[in-house]
Scaffold this motif. Structure first.
Motif, PDB file in Angstrom:
ATOM      1  N   TYR A 334      71.560  37.117  16.832  1.00 53.13           N
ATOM      2  CA  TYR A 334      72.000  37.116  18.110  1.00 53.13           C
ATOM      3  C   TYR A 334      72.532  38.567  18.400  1.00 53.13           C
ATOM      4  N   ASP A 335      73.609  38.961  17.436  1.00 48.85           N
ATOM      5  CA  ASP A 335      74.246  40.229  17.774  1.00 48.85           C
ATOM      6  C   ASP A 335      73.116  41.491  17.832  1.00 48.85           C
ATOM      7  N   ALA A 336      72.019  41.322  16.869  1.00 44.70           N
ATOM      8  CA  ALA A 336      71.277  42.598  17.006  1.00 44.70           C
ATOM      9  C   ALA A 336      70.324  42.858  18.161  1.00 44.70           C
ATOM     10  N   ILE A 337      69.889  41.451  18.873  1.00 46.88           N
ATOM     11  CA  ILE A 337      68.802  41.427  19.796  1.00 46.88           C
ATOM     12  C   ILE A 337      69.555  41.796  20.953  1.00 46.88           C
ATOM     13  N   THR A 338      70.833  40.951  21.302  1.00 45.83           N
ATOM     14  CA  THR A 338      71.788  41.273  22.378  1.00 45.83           C
ATOM     15  C   THR A 338      72.530  42.818  22.632  1.00 45.83           C
ATOM     16  N   GLY A 339      72.419  43.076  21.138  1.00 43.82           N
ATOM     17  CA  GLY A 339      73.272  44.707  21.233  1.00 43.82           C
ATOM     18  C   GLY A 339      71.946  45.429  21.656  1.00 43.82           C
ATOM     19  N   ILE A 340      70.706  45.330  21.209  1.00 40.50           N
ATOM     20  CA  ILE A 340      69.714  46.250  21.869  1.00 40.50           C
ATOM     21  C   ILE A 340      69.553  46.116  23.238  1.00 40.50           C
ATOM     22  N   GLN A 341      69.486  44.637  23.751  1.00 44.77           N
ATOM     23  CA  GLN A 341      69.504  44.590  25.083  1.00 44.77           C
ATOM     24  C   GLN A 341      70.312  45.272  26.062  1.00 44.77           C
ATOM     25  N   LEU A 342      71.449  45.358  25.579  1.00 42.30           N
ATOM     26  CA  LEU A 342      72.814  45.893  25.950  1.00 42.30           C
ATOM     27  C   LEU A 342      73.074  47.144  25.776  1.00 42.30           C
ATOM     28  N   GLY A 343      72.334  47.790  24.972  1.00 47.74           N
ATOM     29  CA  GLY A 343      72.515  49.170  24.536  1.00 47.74           C
ATOM     30  C   GLY A 343      73.571  49.349  23.680  1.00 47.74           C
ATOM     31  N   LYS A 344      73.929  48.513  22.976  1.00 43.83           N
ATOM     32  CA  LYS A 344      75.252  48.648  22.054  1.00 43.83           C
ATOM     33  C   LYS A 344      74.789  49.223  20.669  1.00 43.83           C
ATOM     34  N   VAL A 345      73.681  48.823  20.392  1.00 46.22           N
ATOM     35  CA  VAL A 345      73.080  49.198  18.749  1.00 46.22           C
ATOM     36  C   VAL A 345      71.952  49.886  19.103  1.00 46.22           C
ATOM     37  N   GLU A 346      71.358  50.744  17.938  1.00 45.21           N
ATOM     38  CA  GLU A 346      70.097  51.305  17.966  1.00 45.21           C
ATOM     39  C   GLU A 346      68.923  50.383  18.199  1.00 45.21           C
ATOM     40  N   ASP A 347      68.214  50.917  19.101  1.00 46.59           N
ATOM     41  CA  ASP A 347      66.589  50.003  19.008  1.00 46.59           C
ATOM     42  C   ASP A 347      65.624  50.963  18.378  1.00 46.59           C
ATOM     43  N   PRO A 348      65.471  50.224  17.020  1.00 44.96           N
ATOM     44  CA  PRO A 348      64.357  51.153  16.259  1.00 44.96           C
ATOM     45  C   PRO A 348      62.902  50.575  16.712  1.00 44.96           C
ATOM     46  N   PHE A 349      62.813  49.826  17.379  1.00 47.23           N
ATOM     47  CA  PHE A 349      61.475  49.467  17.722  1.00 47.23           C
ATOM     48  C   PHE A 349      61.155  49.781  19.381  1.00 47.23           C
ATOM     49  N   ASP A 350      61.916  50.580  19.956  1.00 46.39           N
ATOM     50  CA  ASP A 350      61.479  50.923  21.328  1.00 46.39           C
ATOM     51  C   ASP A 350      61.041  49.724  22.269  1.00 46.39           C
ATOM     52  N   TRP A 351      62.030  48.702  22.133  1.00 45.87           N
ATOM     53  CA  TRP A 351      61.666  47.445  22.662  1.00 45.87           C
ATOM     54  C   TRP A 351      62.281  47.765  24.293  1.00 45.87           C
ATOM     55  N   THR A 352      63.489  48.543  24.326  1.00 50.19           N
ATOM     56  CA  THR A 352      63.727  48.767  25.832  1.00 50.19           C
ATOM     57  C   THR A 352      63.239  49.733  26.868  1.00 50.19           C
ATOM     58  N   VAL A 353      63.175  49.260  28.021  1.00 46.11           N
ATOM     59  CA  VAL A 353      62.454  49.893  29.142  1.00 46.11           C
ATOM     60  C   VAL A 353      63.435  50.204  30.149  1.00 46.11           C
ATOM     61  N   LYS A 354      63.825  51.482  30.423  1.00 43.69           N
ATOM     62  CA  LYS A 354      64.620  51.809  31.650  1.00 43.69           C
ATOM     63  C   LYS A 354      64.130  51.704  32.952  1.00 43.69           C
ATOM     64  N   VAL A 355      65.016  51.018  33.930  1.00 42.37           N
ATOM     65  CA  VAL A 355      64.374  50.787  35.141  1.00 42.37           C
ATOM     66  C   VAL A 355      64.454  52.087  35.920  1.00 42.37           C
ATOM     67  N   ASP A 356      65.175  53.062  35.661  1.00 40.44           N
ATOM     68  CA  ASP A 356      65.447  54.138  36.503  1.00 40.44           C
ATOM     69  C   ASP A 356      64.033  55.012  36.687  1.00 40.44           C
ATOM     70  N   ARG A 357      63.203  54.864  35.778  1.00 40.29           N
ATOM     71  CA  ARG A 357      61.989  55.716  35.564  1.00 40.29           C
ATOM     72  C   ARG A 357      60.754  54.942  36.543  1.00 40.29           C
ATOM     73  N   VAL A 358      60.891  54.850  37.685  1.00 35.42           N
ATOM     74  CA  VAL A 358      59.944  54.201  38.776  1.00 35.42           C
ATOM     75  C   VAL A 358      59.676  54.936  39.764  1.00 35.42           C
ATOM     76  N   GLU A 359      58.366  54.550  40.213  1.00 27.46           N
ATOM     77  CA  GLU A 359      57.964  55.517  41.762  1.00 27.46           C
ATOM     78  C   GLU A 359      58.903  54.944  42.758  1.00 27.46           C
ATOM     79  N   SER A 360      59.296  55.909  43.596  1.00 27.11           N
ATOM     80  CA  SER A 360      60.100  55.433  44.819  1.00 27.11           C
ATOM     81  C   SER A 360      59.179  54.300  45.767  1.00 27.11           C
ATOM     82  N   VAL A 361      59.745  53.424  46.228  1.00 27.73           N
ATOM     83  CA  VAL A 361      59.468  52.157  47.178  1.00 27.73           C
ATOM     84  C   VAL A 361      59.163  53.001  48.566  1.00 27.73           C
ATOM     85  N   LEU A 362      57.979  52.817  49.126  1.00 28.52           N
ATOM     86  CA  LEU A 362      57.808  53.303  50.348  1.00 28.52           C
ATOM     87  C   LEU A 362      58.697  52.844  51.649  1.00 28.52           C
TER      88      LEU A 362
END
Length: 362
Positions: A334-362
């Motif tokens: 639980y601590d590992a998965i939620t830690g990865i989800q919240l950016g509290k611990v290292e993500d060795p699997f590249d599981w997280t995707v940042k939302v700021d890298r998106v195309e502009s809404v028209l």
């Protein structure tokens, strides 16, 4: 073919609820994503619009023949304000698996993922901050053609709605009591148990209701053929730690391939904890308890992440697991998965995707 996503702004934004009152699935954000399908024009008109009721013809095929599927994932806000998703590509893949099984036209996974990023970016102020809190994302597709003949619909609507959510369970990591279901079944091999279609959940309600009347929080489903092999617990996958080894039911066509399930398995392998996918009977579980080898039991799913099990009741006999305390491994996962989800611990699997890298809404 690339499609631009239109944006229709609402005149007035909603008042946001207090985080302490959130619960799960009780509130909805200002906007939603919508896209339509017609057999002659394919998926078209992707748009982000104000959240509002939708109007369907009484003869819409979803009401009569149940062509409806959905997914569930979450957006999280890290301590530095970064917004990220957890393995969203797995949900996009599984949505198309559900489409294939229910004869719904395939969706463009990258288009939908980009739409979700844009929608979450617009609604970033709705993401609650706090332990166990997130913005729940619910994509779903329903058949909208008005027709009473039994065949796949020629028209569909895809929507994505967002719901700010607290912990799925009020006491999320407190072990729960589980009743092993012997009369009703969740799914059969060859059916639709391996996909997220609405009918699966409707069929589970009666057993869940009866279990709650007996004082149990969830039910453990057995296989439909022999009524002896463990499949799922409630709407989650299930894991057993027996004599140092973690065992989970092998995917067989009636078990949902959970994203969190896969994450747990990968984590355990990364930690070099023995883990095995196998056909496991309820007799095996109770025998392991009798030998003193059943160390931990826990469910896994998007909403709860990890839900420890403290008691199992089967055939009139109850067993208590780990003195009804959460196990060390369950807590670590639980601590590992939620830690990865919240950016509290290292993500060795590249599981997280940042939302700021998106195309502009028209």
């Amino acid at each position: 073919m690339k499609q631009d996503i239109a944006f229709i702004q609402r005149e007035e934004l909603k008042a946001k609820p207090e985080p302490v009152s959130l619960g799960f699935g009780n509130y909805y954000t200002d906007y939603m994503f919508v896209m339509d399908y017609h057999i002659d024009s394919g998926w078209h008109d992707p748009r982000i619009v104000p959240y509002e009721p939708i109007t369907l013809d009484p003869a819409a095929m979803v009401f009569h023949y149940g062509q409806a599927i959905f997914e569930g994932l979450k957006a999280y806000k890290t301590a530095d304000g970064t917004i990220q998703l957890f393995r969203p590509e797995k949900n996009m893949n599984r949505l198309n698996e559900s489409c294939a099984r229910l004869c719904i036209p395939q969706i463009d996974e990258q288009l939908l993922l980009n739409a979700i990023k844009q929608l979450v970016s617009i609604e970033k102020d709705w993401i609650p901050e706090g332990e166990g809190m997130s913005l729940y994302i619910r994509p779903f597709i329903l058949a909208t053609e008005p027709h009473l003949g039994v065949r796949p619909s020629h028209q569909y609507k895809l929507l994505v709605i967002l719901s700010p959510s607290g912990a799925y369970y009020g006491s999320q990591l407190s072990p729960v009591k589980i009743h092993v279901e012997e009369h009703y079944v969740r799914a059969v091999i060859g059916g639709v148990g391996h996909v997220k279609t609405s009918g699966n959940y409707a069929a589970s309600l009666k057993a869940q209701e009866e279990a709650e009347e007996k004082g149990y929080a969830q039910i453990l489903w057995l296989d439909a053929k022999e009524n002896k092999y463990v499949e799922e617990v409630g709407s989650m996958n299930i894991f057993f730690k027996i004599n140092g080894e973690v065992v989970t039911p092998k995917l067989n066509g009636s078990i949902l391939p959970g994203v969190t399930r896969d994450s747990v398995i990968q984590l355990l392998k990364h930690w070099e904890v023995p883990v095995r996918e196998a056909r496991i009977s309820i007799e095996d579980i109770f025998a392991a308890h009798e030998r003193g080898e059943l160390e931990e039991v826990f469910g896994s799913g998007t909403a709860a992440v990890i839900s420890p099990v403290g008691e199992l009741n089967w055939n009139g006999k109850s067993i208590v697991i780990n003195e009804q305390q959460i196990g060390q491994l369950s807590q670590r996962i639980y601590d590992a998965i939620t830690g990865i989800q919240l950016g509290k611990v290292e993500d060795p699997f590249d599981w997280t995707v940042k939302v700021d890298r998106v195309e502009s809404v028209l």
